[in-house]
Design a protein around this motif. Sequence first.
Motif, PDB file in Angstrom:
ATOM      1  N   MET A 142      52.072  23.280  59.271  1.00 60.33           N
ATOM      2  CA  MET A 142      52.920  24.458  59.454  1.00 60.33           C
ATOM      3  C   MET A 142      52.195  25.564  60.222  1.00 60.33           C
ATOM      4  O   MET A 142      52.808  26.297  61.003  1.00 60.33           O
ATOM      5  N   GLY A 143      50.885  25.668  60.015  1.00 58.47           N
ATOM      6  CA  GLY A 143      50.119  26.637  60.776  1.00 58.47           C
ATOM      7  C   GLY A 143      50.108  26.311  62.259  1.00 58.47           C
ATOM      8  O   GLY A 143      50.249  27.196  63.105  1.00 58.47           O
ATOM      9  N   ALA A 144      49.966  25.005  62.581  1.00 56.27           N
ATOM     10  CA  ALA A 144      49.982  24.583  63.978  1.00 56.27           C
ATOM     11  C   ALA A 144      51.358  24.792  64.604  1.00 56.27           C
ATOM     12  O   ALA A 144      51.477  25.251  65.748  1.00 56.27           O
ATOM     13  N   ALA A 145      52.419  24.469  63.847  1.00 56.17           N
ATOM     14  CA  ALA A 145      53.782  24.661  64.356  1.00 56.17           C
ATOM     15  C   ALA A 145      54.054  26.131  64.620  1.00 56.17           C
ATOM     16  O   ALA A 145      54.667  26.489  65.633  1.00 56.17           O
ATOM     17  N   SER A 146      53.583  27.003  63.734  1.00 59.03           N
ATOM     18  CA  SER A 146      53.804  28.432  63.900  1.00 59.03           C
ATOM     19  C   SER A 146      53.020  28.979  65.087  1.00 59.03           C
ATOM     20  O   SER A 146      53.517  29.836  65.837  1.00 59.03           O
ATOM     21  N   ALA A 147      51.796  28.495  65.271  1.00 57.76           N
ATOM     22  CA  ALA A 147      50.996  28.932  66.417  1.00 57.76           C
ATOM     23  C   ALA A 147      51.662  28.499  67.723  1.00 57.76           C
ATOM     24  O   ALA A 147      51.708  29.264  68.697  1.00 57.76           O
ATOM     25  N   PHE A 148      52.196  27.276  67.745  1.00 55.24           N
ATOM     26  CA  PHE A 148      52.899  26.785  68.930  1.00 55.24           C
ATOM     27  C   PHE A 148      54.136  27.629  69.206  1.00 55.24           C
ATOM     28  O   PHE A 148      54.421  27.983  70.359  1.00 55.24           O
ATOM     29  N   ALA A 149      54.867  27.976  68.130  1.00 52.85           N
ATOM     30  CA  ALA A 149      56.063  28.806  68.283  1.00 52.85           C
ATOM     31  C   ALA A 149      55.704  30.187  68.824  1.00 52.85           C
ATOM     32  O   ALA A 149      56.441  30.748  69.645  1.00 52.85           O
ATOM     33  N   PHE A 150      54.568  30.740  68.394  1.00 54.16           N
ATOM     34  CA  PHE A 150      54.135  32.037  68.910  1.00 54.16           C
ATOM     35  C   PHE A 150      53.849  31.959  70.408  1.00 54.16           C
ATOM     36  O   PHE A 150      54.253  32.853  71.174  1.00 54.16           O
ATOM     37  N   PRO A 205      58.522  21.697  67.189  1.00 49.99           N
ATOM     38  CA  PRO A 205      57.308  21.726  66.357  1.00 49.99           C
ATOM     39  C   PRO A 205      57.600  21.713  64.871  1.00 49.99           C
ATOM     40  O   PRO A 205      56.889  21.069  64.090  1.00 49.99           O
ATOM     41  N   TRP A 206      58.666  22.413  64.446  1.00 51.34           N
ATOM     42  CA  TRP A 206      59.007  22.461  63.026  1.00 51.34           C
ATOM     43  C   TRP A 206      59.550  21.128  62.544  1.00 51.34           C
ATOM     44  O   TRP A 206      59.250  20.686  61.429  1.00 51.34           O
ATOM     45  N   VAL A 207      60.356  20.475  63.385  1.00 51.09           N
ATOM     46  CA  VAL A 207      60.880  19.156  63.030  1.00 51.09           C
ATOM     47  C   VAL A 207      59.740  18.155  62.903  1.00 51.09           C
ATOM     48  O   VAL A 207      59.662  17.383  61.935  1.00 51.09           O
ATOM     49  N   ILE A 208      58.835  18.166  63.874  1.00 44.60           N
ATOM     50  CA  ILE A 208      57.700  17.236  63.860  1.00 44.60           C
ATOM     51  C   ILE A 208      56.804  17.500  62.646  1.00 44.60           C
ATOM     52  O   ILE A 208      56.381  16.569  61.958  1.00 44.60           O
ATOM     53  N   ALA A 209      56.520  18.791  62.391  1.00 45.71           N
ATOM     54  CA  ALA A 209      55.667  19.136  61.254  1.00 45.71           C
ATOM     55  C   ALA A 209      56.304  18.707  59.933  1.00 45.71           C
ATOM     56  O   ALA A 209      55.621  18.188  59.047  1.00 45.71           O
ATOM     57  N   GLY A 210      57.614  18.904  59.795  1.00 44.14           N
ATOM     58  CA  GLY A 210      58.304  18.516  58.571  1.00 44.14           C
ATOM     59  C   GLY A 210      58.302  17.013  58.351  1.00 44.14           C
ATOM     60  O   GLY A 210      58.028  16.531  57.254  1.00 44.14           O
ATOM     61  N   ILE A 211      58.605  16.269  59.420  1.00 44.28           N
ATOM     62  CA  ILE A 211      58.626  14.802  59.308  1.00 44.28           C
ATOM     63  C   ILE A 211      57.232  14.267  58.985  1.00 44.28           C
ATOM     64  O   ILE A 211      57.064  13.414  58.106  1.00 44.28           O
ATOM     65  N   LEU A 212      56.220  14.765  59.702  1.00 44.69           N
ATOM     66  CA  LEU A 212      54.852  14.323  59.446  1.00 44.69           C
ATOM     67  C   LEU A 212      54.410  14.698  58.033  1.00 44.69           C
ATOM     68  O   LEU A 212      53.771  13.896  57.335  1.00 44.69           O
ATOM     69  N   GLY A 213      54.756  15.912  57.610  1.00 42.71           N
ATOM     70  CA  GLY A 213      54.344  16.372  56.287  1.00 42.71           C
ATOM     71  C   GLY A 213      54.895  15.497  55.173  1.00 42.71           C
ATOM     72  O   GLY A 213      54.158  15.051  54.294  1.00 42.71           O
ATOM     73  N   TRP A 214      56.202  15.244  55.204  1.00 43.80           N
ATOM     74  CA  TRP A 214      56.812  14.426  54.156  1.00 43.80           C
ATOM     75  C   TRP A 214      56.354  12.975  54.240  1.00 43.80           C
ATOM     76  O   TRP A 214      56.083  12.341  53.210  1.00 43.80           O
ATOM     77  N   THR A 241      62.478  23.032  52.710  1.00 44.78           N
ATOM     78  CA  THR A 241      63.118  22.070  53.603  1.00 44.78           C
ATOM     79  C   THR A 241      64.632  22.227  53.578  1.00 44.78           C
ATOM     80  O   THR A 241      65.293  22.256  54.627  1.00 44.78           O
ATOM     81  N   VAL A 242      65.191  22.352  52.378  1.00 41.71           N
ATOM     82  CA  VAL A 242      66.643  22.525  52.238  1.00 41.71           C
ATOM     83  C   VAL A 242      67.088  23.837  52.868  1.00 41.71           C
ATOM     84  O   VAL A 242      68.123  23.897  53.554  1.00 41.71           O
ATOM     85  N   PHE A 243      66.306  24.902  52.669  1.00 35.34           N
ATOM     86  CA  PHE A 243      66.650  26.202  53.242  1.00 35.34           C
ATOM     87  C   PHE A 243      66.645  26.138  54.769  1.00 35.34           C
ATOM     88  O   PHE A 243      67.544  26.678  55.431  1.00 35.34           O
ATOM     89  N   TRP A 244      65.654  25.469  55.344  1.00 35.74           N
ATOM     90  CA  TRP A 244      65.574  25.347  56.804  1.00 35.74           C
ATOM     91  C   TRP A 244      66.754  24.540  57.349  1.00 35.74           C
ATOM     92  O   TRP A 244      67.353  24.906  58.360  1.00 35.74           O
TER      93      TRP A 244
END
Length: 217
Positions: free
Chosen positions: A45-53, A70-79, A115-118
């Motif tokens: 999530m830190g990497a996704a946020s840095a990329f988004a910035f 980035p958020w989709v990739i981070a979420g899929i990889l995380g789970w 995840t549900v909120f997003w």
Amino acid sequence: MKETTKDTANPDLASELAYVRSLAEEGRDAPLVGGIYYVLWGALMGAASAFAFLGASDVISVGAVGMTAPWVIAGILGWTLSLLIGRNGRPKPGAMTLGNRTAQSVWFSVGVSMTVFWLALMIVHDNFTAYGVPAYFLFSLMFPIAFGVYGVAFFATAVAARLSWLKAFAALSWAFCVLSMFLLGSDVQFLAGSAGCLLCAVLPGAMLMRGEPKEIV
């Protein structure tokens, strides 16, 4: 015929009981053993946020799809990695203690909630433009809510595992919650979110991993 005892039938349970017994005799509590999940999710999530910035500040050109990817990739990889680690990894000593089971449950709930909120925001983010709310503005609520529930999870984990130093990370998470509220709609919020993920997830996760038992003592 040799009689099968409960201990030989379930060696993992026998080892767990032996470990917990040794801790009780020494007057110690079982250390938390889920540090890898803090590091995993915090780094992703830190990497996704840095990329988004970088994308939001036009340092790199990503487009509308690139801001979501980035958020989709981070979420899929995380789970995916979390499930693989949980399924293939051998349970560490003390994993079945109350403190560890509480920590596992509360942090799993945090992951599901965010995840549900997003996913809900993906559907309703542009439903309030008639009231003057910009189409993607609601996504900026992710960080305040995330760090808010991080604080609750850290505090509950600290109490259940009797690790008072985790309460400092609860306070730090709430500080990032407030900071993120002041940065709603700002590109800088992504940078603050990335720093918060590192300080409120990767750092305590690494500290917990250093204290994890490697074998039954």
